[in-house]
Design a protein around this motif. Structure first.
Motif, PDB file in Angstrom:
ATOM      1  N   ARG A 104       0.803  -1.216   0.000  1.00 10.89           N
ATOM      2  CA  ARG A 104       0.000   0.000   0.000  1.00 10.89           C
ATOM      3  C   ARG A 104       0.838   1.269   0.000  1.00 10.89           C
ATOM      4  O   ARG A 104       0.283   2.369  -0.076  1.00 10.89           O
ATOM      5  N   ASP A 105       2.163   1.155   0.148  1.00 11.68           N
ATOM      6  CA  ASP A 105       2.984   2.359   0.233  1.00 11.68           C
ATOM      7  C   ASP A 105       2.994   3.093  -1.105  1.00 11.68           C
ATOM      8  O   ASP A 105       3.021   2.483  -2.178  1.00 11.68           O
ATOM      9  N   VAL A 106       2.979   4.402  -1.005  1.00  6.61           N
ATOM     10  CA  VAL A 106       2.871   5.232  -2.201  1.00  6.61           C
ATOM     11  C   VAL A 106       4.062   5.025  -3.133  1.00  6.61           C
ATOM     12  O   VAL A 106       3.914   5.077  -4.365  1.00  6.61           O
ATOM     13  N   SER A 107       5.241   4.766  -2.579  1.00  2.00           N
ATOM     14  CA  SER A 107       6.420   4.578  -3.427  1.00  2.00           C
ATOM     15  C   SER A 107       6.261   3.375  -4.345  1.00  2.00           C
ATOM     16  O   SER A 107       6.669   3.406  -5.511  1.00  2.00           O
ATOM     17  N   THR A 108       5.639   2.289  -3.839  1.00  2.00           N
ATOM     18  CA  THR A 108       5.412   1.109  -4.663  1.00  2.00           C
ATOM     19  C   THR A 108       4.366   1.395  -5.740  1.00  2.00           C
ATOM     20  O   THR A 108       4.518   0.996  -6.899  1.00  2.00           O
TER      21      THR A 108
END
Length: 226
Positions: free
Chosen positions: A86-90
């Motif tokens: 769920r991390d924005v970087s991914t």
């Protein structure tokens, strides 16, 4: 048929997702993979592949690393990320590597179905080829946005709604309320009420069949067949 590779480190989850895919008309599961190496092997050996449902957390590498390697090898197969990441970087990295959609786990059948239907719409939009004016470009990008599953109004049954939806999706052409009633076992009035709901929410299209005399017959077709 749109041929799909389902990639997930959990074999049980892969089987569930594969079963979901098979329930959506126009899609077929070409194979499954449970790690990065197996996914790349499937990409090389399957006779035809249109779409990959790609998990990110794999035991031997990440799903994004697989996508990078796919592109390096010249595979232009479309990718939908299906992951708990769920991390924005991914999410940002998935966009940069060309993932068309990103579906966050956990999800149900309706969530995946919406993504697949949006993808099928996109493919049909692009089939014409040629040059595109701004309006056509906008339509292509809108096709990437899967509509959310609408909540049923009070007094509507999810079971009945699903019966009507499945009847429309599996039909070879437009159906009348009477034909839907015969297929589902509900009354004609009930079928008409749910068909109108599907039309209002953009899931079905109304067509008219003109006879020799009298009012035209209202017939409905699943919207993604447009």
């Amino acid at each position: 048929m749109i041929e799909v590779l389902v990639v997930d480190d959990d074999a049980r989850v892969a089987r569930v997702n594969a079963a979901y895919v098979e329930k959506v008309p126009g899609f077929h599961v070409a194979g499954e993979a449970h790690n990065a190496a197996e996914a790349l092997h499937r990409l090389e050996t399957l006779p035809r592949l249109d779409l990959v449902l790609m998990d990110h957390y794999l035991p031997d590498d990440t799903g994004l690393a697989v996508v990078q390697e796919m592109r390096r090898r010249g595979h232009q197969t479309d990718v939908i990320m299906v992951t708990a990441a769920r991390d924005v970087s991914t999410v940002q990295a998935a966009m940069r590597h060309g993932a068309l959609q990103y579906l966050v786990k956990p999800f149900g059948f309706t969530g995946l179905r919406a993504k697949l239907e949006a993808y099928a719409t996109l493919r049909r939009t692009l089939d014409g080829g040629g040059e595109a004016e701004q309006a056509e470009v906008d339509r292509i990008f809108r096709a990437l946005s899967a509509p959310s599953e609408p909540e049923l109004p009070k007094g509507h049954s999810p079971t009945t709604a699903e019966l009507v939806r499945q009847s429309l999706m599996s039909a070879e052409g437009p159906l009348s309320a009477q034909e839907i009633a015969e297929r589902t076992g509900v009354s004609r009035q009930t079928a008409q009420r749910y068909l109108k709901l599907l039309e209002r929410t953009g899931r079905a299209r109304l067509t008219l069949k003109y006879g020799d005399a009298g009012r035209p017959e209202h017939r409905y077709v699943w919207a993604t067949r447009a």
